[in-house]
Enzyme design. Sequence first.
Site, PDB file in Angstrom:
ATOM      1  NE  ARG D 271       3.922   7.524   9.228  1.00 14.54           N
ATOM      2  CZ  ARG D 271       5.040   6.947   8.767  1.00 14.54           C
ATOM      3  NH1 ARG D 271       5.165   5.649   8.759  1.00 14.54           N
ATOM      4  NH2 ARG D 271       6.017   7.696   8.304  1.00 14.54           N
ATOM      5  CG  HIS D 275       7.031   4.789  12.848  1.00 18.12           C
ATOM      6  ND1 HIS D 275       5.941   3.945  12.873  1.00 18.12           N
ATOM      7  CD2 HIS D 275       7.907   4.298  13.768  1.00 18.12           C
ATOM      8  CE1 HIS D 275       6.163   2.983  13.766  1.00 18.12           C
ATOM      9  NE2 HIS D 275       7.343   3.182  14.324  1.00 18.12           N
ATOM     10  CE1 TYR D 284       8.806   7.504   5.944  1.00 19.82           C
ATOM     11  CE2 TYR D 284      10.717   7.445   7.396  1.00 19.82           C
ATOM     12  CZ  TYR D 284       9.352   7.534   7.228  1.00 19.82           C
ATOM     13  OH  TYR D 284       8.526   7.646   8.303  1.00 19.82           O
TER      14      TYR D 284
HETATM   15  C1  LIG Z   1       6.442  -8.434  14.701  1.00 21.78           C
HETATM   16  C2  LIG Z   1       6.927  -7.034  14.646  1.00 21.78           C
HETATM   17  N1  LIG Z   1       7.960  -6.733  13.850  1.00 21.78           N
HETATM   18  C3  LIG Z   1       8.457  -5.482  13.810  1.00 21.78           C
HETATM   19  C4  LIG Z   1       7.919  -4.486  14.562  1.00 21.78           C
HETATM   20  C5  LIG Z   1       8.525  -3.059  14.548  1.00 21.78           C
HETATM   21  N2  LIG Z   1       7.601  -2.118  13.932  1.00 21.78           N
HETATM   22  C6  LIG Z   1       6.783  -1.338  14.652  1.00 21.78           C
HETATM   23  S1  LIG Z   1       5.735  -0.461  13.701  1.00 21.78           S
HETATM   24  C7  LIG Z   1       6.354  -1.097  12.291  1.00 21.78           C
HETATM   25  C8  LIG Z   1       5.754  -0.714  10.974  1.00 21.78           C
HETATM   26  C9  LIG Z   1       4.288  -1.075  10.920  1.00 21.78           C
HETATM   27  O1  LIG Z   1       3.751  -0.759   9.668  1.00 21.78           O
HETATM   28  P1  LIG Z   1       2.211  -0.954   9.380  1.00 21.78           P
HETATM   29  O2  LIG Z   1       1.822  -2.347   9.692  1.00 21.78           O
HETATM   30  O3  LIG Z   1       1.957  -0.486   8.016  1.00 21.78           O
HETATM   31  O4  LIG Z   1       1.473  -0.050  10.444  1.00 21.78           O
HETATM   32  P2  LIG Z   1       1.605   1.539  10.598  1.00 21.78           P
HETATM   33  O5  LIG Z   1       2.825   1.803  11.389  1.00 21.78           O
HETATM   34  O6  LIG Z   1       1.687   2.114   9.235  1.00 21.78           O
HETATM   35  O7  LIG Z   1       0.384   1.937  11.320  1.00 21.78           O
HETATM   36  C10 LIG Z   1       7.402  -1.961  12.571  1.00 21.78           C
HETATM   37  C11 LIG Z   1       8.210  -2.669  11.563  1.00 21.78           C
HETATM   38  C12 LIG Z   1       6.842  -4.835  15.372  1.00 21.78           C
HETATM   39  N3  LIG Z   1       6.231  -3.949  16.145  1.00 21.78           N
HETATM   40  N4  LIG Z   1       6.361  -6.112  15.390  1.00 21.78           N
END
Ligand SMILES: Cc1ncc(C[n+]2csc(CCOP(=O)(O)OP(=O)(O)O)c2C)c(N)n1
Lengths: 334, 334, 378, 378
Positions: D271, D275, D284
């Site tokens: 990425r 975020h 971080y």
């Molecule tokens: C069940 C749930 N818990 C927490 C969140 C908050 N949240 C949104 S994105 C994220 C990180 C997601 O990481 P990843 O699965 O690696 O996907 P990326 O953002 O890297 O595409 C979090 C913790 C959420 N959307 N859903």
Amino acid sequence: MTTVAVKPATMAQALTRALRDAMAADPAVHVMGEDVGTLGGVFRITDGLAEEFGEDRCTDTPLAEAGILGTAVGMAMYGLRPVVEMQFDAFAYPAFEQLVSHVAKMRNRTRGKMPLPITIRVPYGGGIGGVEHHSDSSEAYYMATPGLHVVTPATVADAYGLLRASIASDDPVVFLEPKRLYWSKDSWNPDEPTQVEPIGRAVVRRTGRSATLITYGPSVQVCLEAAEAARAEGWDLEVVDLRSLVPFDDETVCASVRRTGRAVVVHESGGFGGPGGEIAARITERCFHHLEAPVLRVAGFDVPYPPPMLERHHLPGVDRILDAVARLQWEAES
Amino acid sequence: MTTVAVKPATMAQALTRALRDAMAADPAVHVMGEDVGTLGGVFRITDGLAEEFGEDRCTDTPLAEAGILGTAVGMAMYGLRPVVEMQFDAFAYPAFEQLVSHVAKMRNRTRGKMPLPITIRVPYGGGIGGVEHHSDSSEAYYMATPGLHVVTPATVADAYGLLRASIASDDPVVFLEPKRLYWSKDSWNPDEPTQVEPIGRAVVRRTGRSATLITYGPSVQVCLEAAEAARAEGWDLEVVDLRSLVPFDDETVCASVRRTGRAVVVHESGGFGGPGGEIAARITERCFHHLEAPVLRVAGFDVPYPPPMLERHHLPGVDRILDAVARLQWEAES
Amino acid sequence: MTVMEQRGAYKPAPPPAWQPRTDPAPLLPDTEPHRVLGTEAAAKADPALLRTLYTQLVRGRRYNAQATALTKQGRLAVYPSSTGQEACEVAAALALKEQDWLFPSYRDTLAVVARGVDPVEALTLLRGDWHTGYDPYEHRVAPLSTPLATQLPHAVGLAHAARLKGDDVVALAMVGDGGTSEGDFHEALNFAAVWQAPVVFLVQNNGFAISVPLAKQTAAPSLAHKAVGYGMPGRLVDGNDAAAVHEVLSDAVRRARAGGGPTLVEAITYRVDAHTNADDATRYRGSAEVDAWRDHDPILLLERELTERGLIDDAGIAAAREEAETFAAGLRERMNQDPVLDPMDLFTHVYAEPTPQLREQRDQLRAELEAEQEGTQG
Amino acid sequence: MTVMEQRGAYKPAPPPAWQPRTDPAPLLPDTEPHRVLGTEAAAKADPALLRTLYTQLVRGRRYNAQATALTKQGRLAVYPSSTGQEACEVAAALALKEQDWLFPSYRDTLAVVARGVDPVEALTLLRGDWHTGYDPYEHRVAPLSTPLATQLPHAVGLAHAARLKGDDVVALAMVGDGGTSEGDFHEALNFAAVWQAPVVFLVQNNGFAISVPLAKQTAAPSLAHKAVGYGMPGRLVDGNDAAAVHEVLSDAVRRARAGGGPTLVEAITYRVDAHTNADDATRYRGSAEVDAWRDHDPILLLERELTERGLIDDAGIAAAREEAETFAAGLRERMNQDPVLDPMDLFTHVYAEPTPQLREQRDQLRAELEAEQEGTQG
Ligand SMILES: Cc1ncc(C[n+]2csc(CCOP(=O)(O)OP(=O)(O)O)c2C)c(N)n1
Ligand SMILES: Cc1ncc(C[n+]2csc(CCOP(=O)(O)OP(=O)(O)O)c2C)c(N)n1
Ligand SMILES: [Mg+2]
Ligand SMILES: [Mg+2]
């Protein structure tokens, strides 16, 4: 004796300070959740804690809410005092089984042998333009679950005091943080933060004689504004901030309603099956002959939380509260 | 024309028959859950369905409630009409996120493009001597979740009719089956099962003039017994069976309360934050000037569901209902 | 400057190096369930341990029969028997040290008893006078967990907390084959591996989740293979071979104690009785299958080993049975006494201090009971 | 007769045979991420496909930049960029046939757009005028899923339903590395394997879940290794190599279509942006790490291959960029128009028919708005 200048602080800062003081005061306090460590949380409430207390005391967990709360249960079983952060209201739902079947029940199941002093911090409610699943008001679920305390601050000072009290509680507390108040400011002296009274005491935020607005968390400020606006209409409104939904402070609430004879319950949560029904019902049970009008409710609509561009139509605002006050059968009185 | 002998049938049999008829009428109906196939379910409600319709139509799933409901969502997206069995009330909690964040919201999220016609059958409530986690009354959680219908039968005929209506509904329905009524009998003709009116109509089970008991599911029978017993005290009680908590039939309920001027809401679920608060509050909002006394509630205590040997102290029984009726300020009237 | 605009100066860089975070090879489970009894390895087994296991198995079998009988006499609300699975139950308890913790699933009252909990207290949940009948801290046994797999993250959290405190504590958590399908199983194992928590997961694969056979539960080569995806070792063991289960669990416990992190153990066994006394197993399986497993019974396997090696004689066997009978008789007698219940307990332990609301409700119930009392006396 | 009483007649039977339900060997993922670009395999790749991928990548990159810019202009509430991950996004969409279904995660609007959904509709959620902006049935794209991993069981259920109906439909579900820790990931993969559903799981391992690096998320050798525990094949692929991702996904889709069951694919990517626009990634991670990945950029890798093989020239590159600019300009212009909103929509789609309660509330809001209207007019 030097006097400390009391500067404005945000609710977010007060919460951070409460966590820090709790961790400093008691090595058993551990903070855990998604992004709470290095990042300091998506709302920065845990900012600096990992640095100050180490990653073992403020831990970035894997992304799994049932796992977070479930491991916190185990840690509490071993004498720790976990403070869990759920990143947003709707993301606490995966942990629902752990919450209802274990966290809420463990003390009772074990005849008091295994209390679980866990604080579950949940940023909740709307008003920040969040996309779906980021603005739920989930307090009705927690209220309906015996064994949990349900606490929510509305002021900067209470954010500190109630969070300290929640962490100090030997029972599990769902600590609901009104997202849209994170950046609200108040003059508050972080060097002399005050502990609040034990959890369970409501407070009268504004005294008045015409009617009582009963509310909590994100809606307290709205009610105070409504009370100001109501003066123009000749109404002198009292505003009660519940501060905790469980335990519920019947005493303070009923004392106020008996005085004013009229009440409106105000919250963001959906009306149907929401906290207001309980509150209105118990006021009516206790104060029936003092009531000049039915206890009314101003709540979010019974719809999934709307998208950002429509949320202003959903949230109880000053006008909707005044409309309800106007329906309190004033004519019938005279 | 031969007349069919109407034999007593149990609620369990009526539910089985409803599933069978629904599956026969519509190939889109699929039954799924833990042990629903070969075993026919731990309560035998799905007995014979796998045999008659094949395992693809009545499927033993892996043991994972979020997975069951989550895959049902996907099946519904593709045009099927899944009927999910949750084995017991408390074992529906792992599926809570799927329920709240997807099942309840999908139609709304997609502006009506993607409705989810899923029926979620949940055996609920106590009175069967079940050990912990087997007797929860979880209806408050579902009521507080916009987008769900919440339906619960109290009679054998309604069990059939309401389940057929729920499966036929294009919206998700949480169908709460009162465990302790599974073996309750009624004369009911399975060869001429009647469809009930659309979901959302309460029914007056007993007419009376003194006060209204408002109840549903497992407590209907108890209220009818209380009404009988009340005759000795000179009270002629009306009993309203809600049949669905969502939608709520304000019309029937308020018509009754306006007539009697007094009401008691009765349910097994805990009182605090339970359905009774909502019901009492909305009656009061709508019928204030018809009320001779505050709407009272008789509910389970606000405690985790008790162990088998103590549950009789917890469950609302005839005496507790009569005590509440006695507190309806009869003196004040005259 | 966008990436695309850099093109003129583009020099292909080697892709960031990728390497597996853990070598997968050592994580892969045994290809055959580990066995001790009837193999050469048995010769190395400690005779005292084998005798202890035997006594406990015989007692455990008798305990299961007794508890089932108590359901018929209305003394237990329900009983999920572990007949046929005694080797797993007993070995799980014996593999732990005093200071360690056991996290049982609802079927595991035998493991709880083998760990030292008073059987009447272990059965309280199923008798129905309270939920957890024992003090979890007395023998370091978590409450029996009915919501499947939910106890696994608890075990991880406790083990993690103990490690943070520098205590020498291992947690052993038990779950069924069906329970491995739950999300909590996944989350617990992942947390354990990331935290390198001193925890051992014992899956008793008894072939069924109530009526649902393993083939409808998973398509994995074995449940032990799930370990790989978490980066922890998986072990496969014959769950009816008490010596083998004890050895594999002890190894895993030792590994955890030494800071080596968690292990997933799949023990292959069979649920000989119905799911509970309320279940009718003939609806979903034939007796031939059950009979085949009777010949691979954990007691028979161990008894044969002990007999062949001259570690036990008829008198020893009789003594074990007698001890089991005495145990069962004591249990029966105590379970035939009505427990003394105080309905006020409904309110005592919901919170440290009852809320004002609960005080009101307590007073209401007390008044009701007093009125009832007067009614019966009057 | 109890088991123990049979002892006299005891003849040791062979233990019930145990065998793995699936041969684990073919399930194990590649030891190195699969690559095509810059390897010999590239020569076999279809030039037309490579060109299409290139055009889409360039457009996708531009789309990400445009969407991020729209947040600054207040035209989007928030935007989670997939800059650096375009190869996965685009290949996911292109690996599917018309009748197949895509189940995107919240970051995957680019995949949604690449599948043919109007970008304004794809961005509705993030603009904030509604939740899902497109009709899921039009292009067979499920709503963007914000609760992580919850869309995976949906994909399994849909694929299963299609197979039951005898339809030729494959579902491809996308999830992040962080999302693999959720219980729903586990349950979905298990159901898929047990049901042999025609579904492909694509994990974009972009190194982070917001701020949490992969090492705090899992201890597994790779995320692809999780496949083993479900009995499905795991594949590991260089997620910045569009040709490789397309090939691996196409293989998996073909396998699913042919009745071979589900596959788990881990695509290793990065990425590059924060975020979301609201995130501060410098808290971080350092810029050196980000820079290292810029040299392994998906566009650069593909552009180099195309250039070296003479499949594209400067004019072709310029044309792709221009197409992307036109696309972005069109999007910008349309996003700069205020969406027309009807507050009454709050009540329209909660149920097929509004409940009496919702009708009351709708009337209340309508009256309020009318009063407001009068207020402003009067
Ligand atoms: C069940 C749930 N818990 C927490 C969140 C908050 N949240 C949104 S994105 C994220 C990180 C997601 O990481 P990843 O699965 O690696 O996907 P990326 O953002 O890297 O595409 C979090 C913790 C959420 N959307 N859903
Ligand atoms: C979360 C949850 N879902 C469902 C149940 C109901 N239930 C009780 S036992 C059981 C089967 C358990 O099978 P397994 O995990 O293999 O353990 P075993 O019974 O074989 O010991 C089920 C479905 C439960 N207790 N908890
Ligand atoms: Mg099993
Ligand atoms: Mg990621």
